[in-house]
Design an enzyme around this catalytic site. Structure first.
Site: not given
Ligand SMILES: [Cu+2]
Length: 405
Positions: A158, A161, A163, A198-199, A209, A214, A319, A342-343, A369
């Site tokens: 594993h 990353d 962001h 995330h992985c 993954h 993950m 929503h 609203e959304t 929604h």
């Molecule tokens: Cu992983």
């Protein structure tokens, strides 16, 4: 179980196949022989390109001769991560100078029930055992120092990353840990906002993954806290951390969900299901009903909740049925928030925040929604709100009754 990949060159066990991203393509060919052989060649090529990118990133960073970071002026603090939907202890407005925030995450591979009604289950790949992984909170200018541990009894490699970070594939190139290994990554939070992590081991193992849970979110607050469009401070009473998870669970010829003995056993079947791009489940916090019934989120009239919504893989449109997004940050916390929504929209591969102050008691459904996802695939959470009803906002003037036509 021993299988041969590249016969004559390499003898390996299933464990070795699944551990190595370099071997991910080979795993696709060995995981379920006949099915794998039917796969179109182009996707395997794309898989190889991605795997090579990850290897190059790791090699490049390892060869670095850059001078050490100047850590003077930073204070070290430890952040104890907690399971979703809760948030770790934190300050909304930073006090003191920038901090190095130490956190630890353990990559846990565990069998999770996705839907009790159908028995659908998944060998979830997780950070700290939860889907989504824990919410991390820091302020702009802080450094996050992550110890990432992969237990010796894991089946797979594993990494992570972020962001929110800058360089080396978001740290993905510097954090590959095999079973029994740990690493430490430090990075500076220079961009305020909510971000997914995330992985990303490389190749098809990346979506595998991610689609097994993950992923999670980090919230990087402005040092002086959140503000409205006019620059007035905004504060919240609580955080509801919601992770939207798309699963692609393999079914047998009778339409029943398949079960597997260990993490990774579903690799070839999963890739076939993922290639349809049609999730069998799209749930909040790992399973159908994880945030409804006795697991519902709680609030009181007059309280302000910040809903942090992570969606690593698929677009979402949250929503709040019966409420609104009073202030919504789909992008940076440096941008003025959208108001009265609203959304709102959470781009796949990102996280967003929405703030709302409850004005009426009752049950509120927080849904994707796309209502097919919300009602049929599992993308629903509930807020149970206590307080006194306000008839000026809404009143049932006449109960449903028969009428003469
Ligand atoms: Cu992983």
């Amino acid at each position: 179980m021993t299988k041969l990949i590249n016969p004559g060159l390499m003898k390996t066990s299933r464990r070795n196949v699944l551990r190595g991203s370099v071997l991910a393509g080979a795993a696709a060919m060995t995981g379920a022989g006949a099915m794998a052989a039917r796969r179109p060649q182009p996707s395997l090529k794309a898989d190889a390109v991605s795997r090579n990118l990850h290897k190059a990133a790791a090699d490049g960073a390892a060869a670095s001769t850059a001078k050490p970071a100047d850590l003077s002026g930073y204070t070290r603090v430890r952040q104890e991560l907690v399971a979703p939907p809760f948030a770790p202890q934190h300050e909304q407005v930073a006090t003191g100078g920038p901090k190095i925030i130490e956190i630890t995450m353990v990559t846990e591979e565990r069998l999770m029930v996705v839907d009790e009604d159908t028995g659908a289950s998944v060998w979830a790949l997780t950070y700290n055992g939860s889907v989504p992984g824990p919410l991390i909170i820091c302020h702009e200018g802080d450094m996050v120092e992550l110890t990432l541990r992969n237990p010796a009894d894991s089946m797979m490699e594993h990494n992570i990353d972020f962001h929110a970070s800058t360089g080396a594939l978001g740290g993905g190139g510097l954090t590959h840990v095999y079973p029994g290994e740990e690493c430490v990554l430090r990075w500076k939070a220079t961009k305020p906002g909510c971000f997914t992590y995330h992985c990303a081991p490389g190749g098809a193992m990346i979506p595998y993954h991610v689609a097994h849970g993950m992923n999670g979110a980090i919230m990087v607050l402005p040092r002086d806290g959140l503000k409205d469009a006019q620059g007035n401070p905004l504060r919240y009473d609580s955080i509801a951390y919601i992770g939207e998870q798309d699963y692609y669970l393999p079914m047998d010829e009778n339409g029943d969900y398949k079960s597997y003995d260990t993490a990774g056993d579903d690799y070839a079947d999963s890739l076939d299901a993922m290639r349809t791009l049609i999730p069998t489940h799209q749930v909040f916090n790992g399973a159908v009903g994880a945030l409804t019934g006795e697991n519902a989120l709680k609030a009181k009239v007059g309280e302000t909740v910040l809903m942090v919504h992570n969606s690593c893989n698929v677009d979402s449109r949250p929503h709040l049925i019966g409420g609104h997004g009073n202030h919504v940050w789909e992008s940076s916390f440096s941008d003025a928030p959208l108001t009265g929504m609203e959304t709102w929209f959470v781009r796949g591969g990102s996280a967003a925040a929405a703030m709302y102050t409850f004005e009426q008691p009752g049950v509120y459904a927080y849904v994707n929604h796309n209502l097919i996802i919300g009602a049929m695939l599992g993308g629903t959470a509930h807020f149970v709100v206590e307080g006194a009803w306000d008839n000026t906002l809404m009143e049932q003037v006449v109960e449903p009754r028969p009428f003469e036509s």
